[in-house]
Design a protein around this motif. Structure first.
Motif, PDB file in Angstrom:
ATOM      1  N   GLY A   1      -2.894  54.574  -7.994  1.00 40.99           N
ATOM      2  CA  GLY A   1      -4.185  53.690  -8.210  1.00 40.99           C
ATOM      3  C   GLY A   1      -4.396  52.850  -9.427  1.00 40.99           C
ATOM      4  N   ALA A   2      -3.321  52.911 -10.309  1.00 37.98           N
ATOM      5  CA  ALA A   2      -3.659  52.044 -11.568  1.00 37.98           C
ATOM      6  C   ALA A   2      -3.306  50.444 -11.361  1.00 37.98           C
ATOM      7  CB  ALA A   2      -2.536  52.819 -12.453  1.00 37.98           C
ATOM      8  N   SER A   3      -3.874  50.094 -12.329  1.00 32.92           N
ATOM      9  CA  SER A   3      -3.810  48.475 -12.373  1.00 32.92           C
ATOM     10  C   SER A   3      -2.227  48.322 -13.316  1.00 32.92           C
ATOM     11  CB  SER A   3      -4.932  47.844 -13.058  1.00 32.92           C
ATOM     12  OG  SER A   3      -5.994  48.185 -12.390  1.00 32.92           O
ATOM     13  N   GLY A   4      -1.317  48.141 -12.601  1.00 35.05           N
ATOM     14  CA  GLY A   4       0.015  47.920 -13.146  1.00 35.05           C
ATOM     15  C   GLY A   4       0.432  49.198 -13.928  1.00 35.05           C
ATOM     16  N   ARG A   5       1.781  48.942 -14.512  1.00 35.29           N
ATOM     17  CA  ARG A   5       2.271  50.091 -14.881  1.00 35.29           C
ATOM     18  C   ARG A   5       1.411  50.726 -16.104  1.00 35.29           C
ATOM     19  NH1 ARG A   5       8.723  48.163 -15.824  1.00 35.29           N
ATOM     20  NH2 ARG A   5       8.806  47.943 -13.587  1.00 35.29           N
ATOM     21  N   VAL A   6       1.953  52.044 -16.192  1.00 36.96           N
ATOM     22  CA  VAL A   6       1.163  53.005 -17.301  1.00 36.96           C
ATOM     23  C   VAL A   6       1.819  53.025 -18.457  1.00 36.96           C
ATOM     24  CG1 VAL A   6      -0.208  54.184 -15.373  1.00 36.96           C
ATOM     25  CG2 VAL A   6       1.995  54.973 -16.196  1.00 36.96           C
ATOM     26  N   SER A   7       1.100  53.419 -19.603  1.00 30.80           N
ATOM     27  CA  SER A   7       1.729  53.477 -20.767  1.00 30.80           C
ATOM     28  C   SER A   7       1.140  54.776 -21.468  1.00 30.80           C
ATOM     29  CB  SER A   7       1.740  52.464 -21.779  1.00 30.80           C
ATOM     30  OG  SER A   7       0.354  52.123 -21.935  1.00 30.80           O
ATOM     31  N   PHE A   8       1.752  55.324 -22.225  1.00 26.45           N
ATOM     32  CA  PHE A   8       1.254  56.678 -22.848  1.00 26.45           C
ATOM     33  C   PHE A   8      -0.034  56.143 -23.803  1.00 26.45           C
ATOM     34  CE2 PHE A   8       5.558  58.104 -21.563  1.00 26.45           C
ATOM     35  CZ  PHE A   8       4.992  59.332 -21.277  1.00 26.45           C
ATOM     36  N   CYS A   9      -1.079  57.255 -23.881  1.00 27.36           N
ATOM     37  CA  CYS A   9      -2.229  56.779 -24.751  1.00 27.36           C
ATOM     38  C   CYS A   9      -1.862  57.205 -26.287  1.00 27.36           C
ATOM     39  CB  CYS A   9      -3.333  57.750 -24.042  1.00 27.36           C
ATOM     40  SG  CYS A   9      -3.957  57.115 -22.694  1.00 27.36           S
ATOM     41  N   LYS A  10      -2.620  56.692 -26.970  1.00 28.05           N
ATOM     42  CA  LYS A  10      -2.544  57.158 -28.455  1.00 28.05           C
ATOM     43  C   LYS A  10      -3.034  58.449 -28.803  1.00 28.05           C
ATOM     44  CE  LYS A  10      -2.853  52.412 -30.488  1.00 28.05           C
ATOM     45  NZ  LYS A  10      -1.258  52.304 -30.524  1.00 28.05           N
ATOM     46  N   ALA A  11      -2.651  59.248 -29.790  1.00 29.06           N
ATOM     47  CA  ALA A  11      -3.220  60.723 -30.041  1.00 29.06           C
ATOM     48  C   ALA A  11      -4.556  60.814 -30.328  1.00 29.06           C
ATOM     49  CB  ALA A  11      -2.211  61.298 -31.429  1.00 29.06           C
ATOM     50  N   GLU A  12      -5.151  59.772 -30.823  1.00 31.67           N
ATOM     51  CA  GLU A  12      -6.595  59.724 -31.280  1.00 31.67           C
ATOM     52  C   GLU A  12      -7.450  59.753 -29.887  1.00 31.67           C
ATOM     53  OE1 GLU A  12      -4.091  57.845 -34.383  1.00 31.67           O
ATOM     54  OE2 GLU A  12      -4.463  57.206 -32.463  1.00 31.67           O
TER      55      GLU A  12
END
Length: 180
Positions: free
Chosen positions: A80-91
């Motif tokens: 159920g995401a809005s478009g493709r996903v990408s990895f989040c930043k370490a912070e």
């Protein structure tokens, strides 16, 4: 902002919930390949986790079996995401789950007090009686039952989405062979 729990705090929380757990310590493990040497010491399914966000900034923690293959170009349709996903930043990982890269874990939900992360569990993983995950550090592995994992997640305010996220490597190679 509240300080994130450490492993000792996590274990205390699990105990308060009545969640049975066992933990083995080991050298820091950063990859699934490195963890293979410690499999004999714990039963059950071992996990890998993907901490991702969609184009609108919604955050997901995908937890799958360690041999699972997730198609990041298509997984957004399943969660159920809005478009493709990408990895989040370490912070963001530290801010929301209280862990560093290499220690990402479904047990990090304990530190997501604002319930900003949608936890997504792979259906295949949930066929296992025992689930193994890092206890907020990659220097240990904690085993809990599938049922207790659900108790834990719900107690943290996270109602997990359980969907078929992946195929294991054997499924992927048989699919590839069939397509050829």
């Amino acid at each position: 902002m509240q300080k994130p729990l450490d492993p000792a705090g996590l274990f205390e929380y699990l105990d308060e919930l009545g969640v049975k757990h066992t933990t083995i310590t080991h050298p820091p493990l950063f990859t699934v390949a490195e963890s293979q040497a410690y499999r004999l010491e714990s039963n059950g399914a071992h996990t890998k986790n993907l901490f991702v966000k969609d184009k609108k900034g919604k955050i997901f923690l995908l937890t799958v079996g360690d041999n699972a293959v997730v198609d990041l170009k298509q997984v957004h349709h399943l969660i159920g995401a809005s478009g493709r996903v990408s990895f989040c930043k370490a912070e963001l990982l530290m801010e929301l789950l209280g862990v560093i890269p290499g220690s990402v874990t479904v047990l990090g939900a304990v530190n997501d007090r604002g319930i900003q992360v949608q936890v997504v569990l792979d259906e295949a993983l949930m066929h296992n009686d025992i689930i193994n995950a890092h206890p907020l550090t990659n220097e240990a592995t904690t085993s809990i039952s599938r049922e207790d994992l659900m108790v834990f997640l719900r107690a943290t305010g996270h109602e997990p989405l359980i969907v078929k996220l992946s195929a294991d490597e054997a499924d992927m190679s048989s699919t590839t062979a069939q397509e050829a």
